[in-house]
Write a protein that holds these residues in place. Structure first.
Motif, PDB file in Angstrom:
ATOM      1  N   UNK A  54      29.544  80.876  -4.558  1.00  0.00           N
ATOM      2  CA  UNK A  54      30.905  80.633  -3.683  1.00  0.00           C
ATOM      3  C   UNK A  54      30.694  80.879  -2.266  1.00  0.00           C
ATOM      4  N   UNK A  55      29.914  82.088  -1.753  1.00  0.00           N
ATOM      5  CA  UNK A  55      29.902  82.062  -0.265  1.00  0.00           C
ATOM      6  C   UNK A  55      29.177  80.652   0.147  1.00  0.00           C
ATOM      7  N   UNK A  56      28.229  80.154  -0.320  1.00  0.00           N
ATOM      8  CA  UNK A  56      27.459  78.887   0.167  1.00  0.00           C
ATOM      9  C   UNK A  56      28.550  77.862   0.220  1.00  0.00           C
ATOM     10  N   UNK A  57      29.377  77.560  -0.638  1.00  0.00           N
ATOM     11  CA  UNK A  57      30.463  76.695  -0.614  1.00  0.00           C
ATOM     12  C   UNK A  57      31.428  77.031   0.580  1.00  0.00           C
ATOM     13  N   UNK A  58      31.902  78.236   0.784  1.00  0.00           N
ATOM     14  CA  UNK A  58      32.860  78.557   1.625  1.00  0.00           C
ATOM     15  C   UNK A  58      32.099  78.504   3.093  1.00  0.00           C
ATOM     16  N   UNK A  59      30.916  78.254   3.301  1.00  0.00           N
ATOM     17  CA  UNK A  59      29.940  78.154   4.495  1.00  0.00           C
ATOM     18  C   UNK A  59      29.605  79.637   4.967  1.00  0.00           C
ATOM     19  N   UNK A  60      29.982  80.730   4.287  1.00  0.00           N
ATOM     20  CA  UNK A  60      29.731  82.044   4.454  1.00  0.00           C
ATOM     21  C   UNK A  60      28.169  82.480   4.716  1.00  0.00           C
ATOM     22  N   UNK A  61      27.447  81.863   3.596  1.00  0.00           N
ATOM     23  CA  UNK A  61      25.931  81.918   3.660  1.00  0.00           C
ATOM     24  C   UNK A  61      25.115  80.707   3.986  1.00  0.00           C
ATOM     25  N   UNK A  62      24.056  80.841   4.503  1.00  0.00           N
ATOM     26  CA  UNK A  62      23.219  79.760   4.556  1.00  0.00           C
ATOM     27  C   UNK A  62      22.536  79.089   3.199  1.00  0.00           C
ATOM     28  N   UNK A  63      22.193  78.373   2.866  1.00  0.00           N
ATOM     29  CA  UNK A  63      21.408  77.836   1.749  1.00  0.00           C
ATOM     30  C   UNK A  63      20.029  78.706   1.556  1.00  0.00           C
ATOM     31  N   UNK A  64      19.567  78.915   2.940  1.00  0.00           N
ATOM     32  CA  UNK A  64      18.392  79.555   2.744  1.00  0.00           C
ATOM     33  C   UNK A  64      18.699  81.031   2.317  1.00  0.00           C
ATOM     34  N   UNK A  65      19.505  81.586   3.005  1.00  0.00           N
ATOM     35  CA  UNK A  65      19.928  83.044   2.826  1.00  0.00           C
ATOM     36  C   UNK A  65      20.174  83.269   1.223  1.00  0.00           C
ATOM     37  N   UNK A  66      21.095  82.307   0.789  1.00  0.00           N
ATOM     38  CA  UNK A  66      21.504  82.242  -0.549  1.00  0.00           C
ATOM     39  C   UNK A  66      20.419  82.255  -1.486  1.00  0.00           C
ATOM     40  N   UNK A  67      19.209  81.306  -1.337  1.00  0.00           N
ATOM     41  CA  UNK A  67      18.194  81.532  -1.939  1.00  0.00           C
ATOM     42  C   UNK A  67      17.418  82.639  -2.361  1.00  0.00           C
ATOM     43  N   UNK A  68      17.437  83.224  -1.160  1.00  0.00           N
ATOM     44  CA  UNK A  68      16.701  84.623  -1.160  1.00  0.00           C
ATOM     45  C   UNK A  68      17.549  85.664  -1.847  1.00  0.00           C
ATOM     46  N   UNK A  69      18.953  85.695  -1.924  1.00  0.00           N
ATOM     47  CA  UNK A  69      19.743  86.647  -2.721  1.00  0.00           C
ATOM     48  C   UNK A  69      19.574  86.310  -4.091  1.00  0.00           C
ATOM     49  N   UNK A  70      19.552  84.899  -4.511  1.00  0.00           N
ATOM     50  CA  UNK A  70      19.425  84.546  -5.996  1.00  0.00           C
ATOM     51  C   UNK A  70      18.085  85.062  -6.313  1.00  0.00           C
ATOM     52  N   UNK A  71      17.101  84.944  -5.343  1.00  0.00           N
ATOM     53  CA  UNK A  71      15.537  85.510  -5.943  1.00  0.00           C
ATOM     54  C   UNK A  71      15.773  87.029  -6.198  1.00  0.00           C
ATOM     55  N   UNK A  72      16.331  87.805  -5.209  1.00  0.00           N
ATOM     56  CA  UNK A  72      16.432  89.072  -5.482  1.00  0.00           C
ATOM     57  C   UNK A  72      17.397  89.449  -6.802  1.00  0.00           C
ATOM     58  N   UNK A  73      18.319  88.711  -7.123  1.00  0.00           N
ATOM     59  CA  UNK A  73      19.073  88.752  -8.571  1.00  0.00           C
ATOM     60  C   UNK A  73      18.135  88.492  -9.613  1.00  0.00           C
ATOM     61  N   UNK A  74      17.393  87.370  -9.360  1.00  0.00           N
ATOM     62  CA  UNK A  74      16.336  87.038 -10.647  1.00  0.00           C
ATOM     63  C   UNK A  74      15.318  88.308 -10.878  1.00  0.00           C
TER      64      UNK A  74
END
Length: 116
Positions: A54-74
């Motif tokens: 949702x933060x990526x869709x709203x423009x609050x997070x960059x796709x690169x930062x989102x990918x890093x956060x998704x990796x942390x969740x995984x």
């Protein structure tokens, strides 16, 4: 005519006797996958992934930062799965309260990064 084969007879005999043991093992596996502590950690991880998206869709997070956060969740989910598998015994499949606390701390840190 029919020739009696001992190995075939033995194989069928073992299969018939192991049927209930296999179904009991599968039932235990289903329960451990839905253990309350595991379910909470996995539910929070799913919610974090949704918030990141949702933060990526709203423009609050960059796709690169989102990918890093998704990796942390995984990584949190992978740690939880590893700890549940290695908790001892064949069908234990749970995490302790201490392990849950550590995983929650990691999820809290990721959550704070998403909310910035």
């Amino acid at each position: 005519m029919f020739r009696f084969d001992k190995s075939l007879f033995f194989g069928i005999f073992v299969l018939v006797l192991s049927g209930p043991a296999i179904s009991n093992a599968q039932a235990g596996e289903v329960w451990t996958r839905h253990h309350p502590r595991r379910a909470e950690v996995l539910g929070r991880a799913h919610h974090l992934d949704h918030r990141i998206h949702q933060e990526v869709i709203e423009g609050e997070l960059s796709p690169a930062r989102a990918a890093a956060l998704h990796q942390q969740v995984r990584q949190v989910v992978g740690t939880q799965n590893w700890e549940a598998r290695h908790q001892g015994g064949i069908l234990n499949g749970y995490i302790t309260e201490g392990q849950q606390h550590q995983l929650n701390l990691r999820e809290n840190a990721i959550s704070q990064e998403v909310g910035q």
